[in-house]
Design a protein around this motif. Structure first.
Motif, short mmCIF file in Angstrom:
data_model
loop_
_atom_site.label_atom_id
_atom_site.label_comp_id
_atom_site.label_asym_id
_atom_site.label_seq_id
_atom_site.Cartn_x
_atom_site.Cartn_y
_atom_site.Cartn_z
N GLN A 176 0.84 -1.20 0.00
CA GLN A 176 0.00 0.00 0.00
C GLN A 176 0.87 1.25 0.00
OE1 GLN A 176 -3.15 -0.19 2.87
NE2 GLN A 176 -3.26 2.04 3.09
N ARG A 230 1.39 5.44 0.44
CA ARG A 230 0.88 6.64 1.12
C ARG A 230 1.76 7.79 0.64
NH1 ARG A 230 1.66 10.18 5.18
NH2 ARG A 230 -0.16 10.85 6.37
N THR A 233 -3.69 13.45 0.99
CA THR A 233 -2.77 12.31 0.94
C THR A 233 -3.29 11.31 -0.10
OG1 THR A 233 -2.38 12.61 3.29
CG2 THR A 233 -1.67 10.52 2.36
N ASN A 238 -3.43 7.51 -1.58
CA ASN A 238 -3.29 6.15 -1.05
C ASN A 238 -3.68 5.15 -2.12
OD1 ASN A 238 -3.28 6.91 2.05
ND2 ASN A 238 -4.97 8.01 1.10
N LEU A 260 -6.85 3.97 6.14
CA LEU A 260 -6.58 5.39 5.83
C LEU A 260 -6.41 6.17 7.13
CD1 LEU A 260 -9.22 6.06 3.02
CD2 LEU A 260 -6.83 5.36 2.78
#
Ligand code: FAD
Length: 500
Positions: A270, A272, A279, A281, A303
């Protein structure tokens, strides 16, 4: 007889299309060449892709972008590297910085001296000899050409930005420089009966756009390179098995970090990516090991801010076209291939393609020798990035899910096997001079993933222990001095990006 190359048609207006347009308009100019870009708002763009690597500064300077303005236009933050969480094993993290560890000495890299020192009982972690890692940990940032101190290590950086805004900004610049944009969906193309060269593309509204040279930036569909010329594709998904991504932006939850984070998950990883205003993601995963619904739920539950849109799923096949340039068509960006964004290399590979197209740009005739050279070089670029990505997965201790068991034990390319073996034996990575990822990157990732060399380069024994200690202390104090003078990342952005 081939026609002289006077009219260039760029097919597609995503990040690739507008990067090509801005670079050609600046370097070739629009007086001798007519540059046209066709895009379809109805089809849209991929719309993700936010982290870059330091080489983008070169593209920006060739195009003539003002850095502070570019950052304002794209909501950019600075990026010092990537934090990899849970990749080696759960609850472990390491940092892949953009800069160097220490200072190379005696023609070999610093890591060998550090390995020697460590074996003799030295206990300061190698990360302490890298200014980007230290600054990232403290959430600090400074452009080092702002302080004129040549005795301290410079800070290497890239940007985290909104790639759609970057394309929009490049569009504005390209149009100002005379690039003509045509809105419309391409539905067909016409080839010269003899040469097979593309002569025109036809839009849905019936308009025909002629051209001498076509740059296919149409995204995954590869409108000309694949749909017309059937270039074929090297499919690398057996070694890089992720094939989907679910992406969603969320509200920011504090000052933006000066780095991208990649957290390994049960069937992929994942990202970020902190921008000035939000942000980014996404969970990049293998559909063989987790369903879209499960991956989406995993992303949404992890999140650290309110989601700002619905999650968007994208599908891809990792690999590259067997040929990137065929007749009078060159494919750039996603139409040429895709490697997952683990090391943020897609925008860079667009930049590499542009540099090579310019270096080999046809004059009166397209030379087959140059076309072959271009195809070989572009394949080489993708191939080497591919091996670096594979190493992240293969060198791991994780055995907690079927996905990690697969990547840890899968067959890997022979060249990569040789590198891992040499690194294991003496901390060397067999990097080719023109490879994108240099020894420092391989060291950061392989060591971070848990591959500890048993030996080091013999030249590292050439200085006395006292001399080595002294040098290490000097390097360390230079880094500390550099850090002491750094403002926070947020403070630096506020000051630097304030409109003049
Ligand atoms: P697209 O964005 O798909 O653009 C294609 C263009 O072609 C569009 O303008 C479309 O309208 C046009 N088009 C297509 N068909 C037609 C037609 N028939 N008629 C007219 N026009 C047409 N890169 C990075 O460097 N860093 C990252 O962090 C990163 N993250 C990513 C994450 C994911 C999940 C994915 C999938 C990609 C990521 N990338 C990243 C890659 C990056 O997004 C792309 O390389 C970049 O956006 C370039 O895309 P493109 O312009 O080639 O294609």
């Amino acid at each position: 007889m081939q026609k002289k190359i006077r009219k260039i048609v760029i097919v597609g207006g995503g990040t690739a299309g507008w990067m090509v347009a801005a670079a050609l308009a600046k370097t070739l100019g629009t007086h001798h060449h007519d540059i046209v870009l066709i895009e379809s708002e109805m089809i849209g763009t991929v719309g993700v892709g936010e982290a870059t690597i330091p080489q983008i500064a070169l593209y920006n300077s060739v195009v003539g972008l003002d850095e502070a303005e570019m950052m304002r236009e794209t909501n950019a933050t600075f990026k010092l590297g990537i934090e990899f969480r849970d990749w080696r094993k759960l609850d472990h993290s390491y940092f892949h910085p953009f800069g160097f560890y220490g200072v190379d000495m005696g023609g070999i890299s610093f890591s060998h001296y550090w390995l020697r020192w460590k074996k003799a009982g030295g206990n300061l972690d190698y990360t302490k000899f890298n200014v980007e890692t230290e600054a990232a940990r403290d959430e600090k940032f400074l452009r080092t050409n702002d302080d004129n101190n040549i005795y301290m290590p410079s800070v290497n950086y890239a940007y985290q930005f909104d790639a759609s805004l970057y394309a929009k900004y490049l569009r504005m610049i390209s149009e100002k420089r005379g690039v003509r944009r045509i809105e419309g969906k391409i539905v067909d193309s016409a080839q010269n009966a003899e040469s097979g060269f593309i002569e025109s593309v036809k839009l849905e509204n019936g308009q025909s756009v002629t051209g001498d040279f076509f740059i296919d930036c149409s995204g995954f569909r590869g409108l000309l390179i694949e749909q017309v010329y059937k270039a074929g594709y090297h499919d690398w998904s057996s070694m890089l098995p992720v094939n989907k991504a679910v992406a969603v932006p969320c509200a920011k939850n504090g000052p933006p970090l000066p780095y991208t984070r990649s957290t390994a998950r049960e069937a992929g990883w994942q990202w970020r990516i902190p921008l000035q205003h939000r942000t980014g993601n996404g969970y990049v995963f293998s559909g063989e090991f987790i369903s879209e619904d499960e991956a989406t739920a995993r992303l949404m539950n992890s999140l650290d801010g309110e989601p700002l849109a619905d999650p968007k799923v994208l599908k891809f096949t990792t690999g590259v076209r067997k040929k990137s340039w065929i007749k009078n068509v060159v494919s750039v960006g996603l139409s040429n291939g895709f490697l997952e964004p683990l090391e943020s290399t897609s925008i860079h590979l667009i930049q590499v393609a542009i540099a090579k197209i310019l270096a080999m740009f046809p004059g009166d005739q397209i030379q087959t020798g140059l076309v072959d050279q271009y195809n070989e070089e572009m394949h080489w670029e993708y191939d080497h990035v591919k091996d670096f990505l594979i190493a992240h997965y293969h060198v791991t201790e994780r055995d907690d899910t079927p996905f990690w068991n697969y990547v840890r034990t899968m067959e890997i390319p022979d060249e990569l096997k040789r590198r891992l073996e040499t690194f294991r034996n003496r901390g060397e990575t067999l990097c080719h001079k023109s490879e994108l990822f240099k020894e420092v990157s391989w060291f950061a990732v392989l060591y971070g993933q848990g591959l500890e060399p048993t030996g080091y380069h013999p030249v590292a024994n050439s200085i006395s222990e006292d001399d080595l200690k002294l040098r290490l202390a000097k390097i360390r104090s230079g880094i500390q001095d550099r850090l002491n003078g750094m403002p926070s990342h947020q403070e630096f952005i506020d000051r630097y990006c304030a409109a003049n």
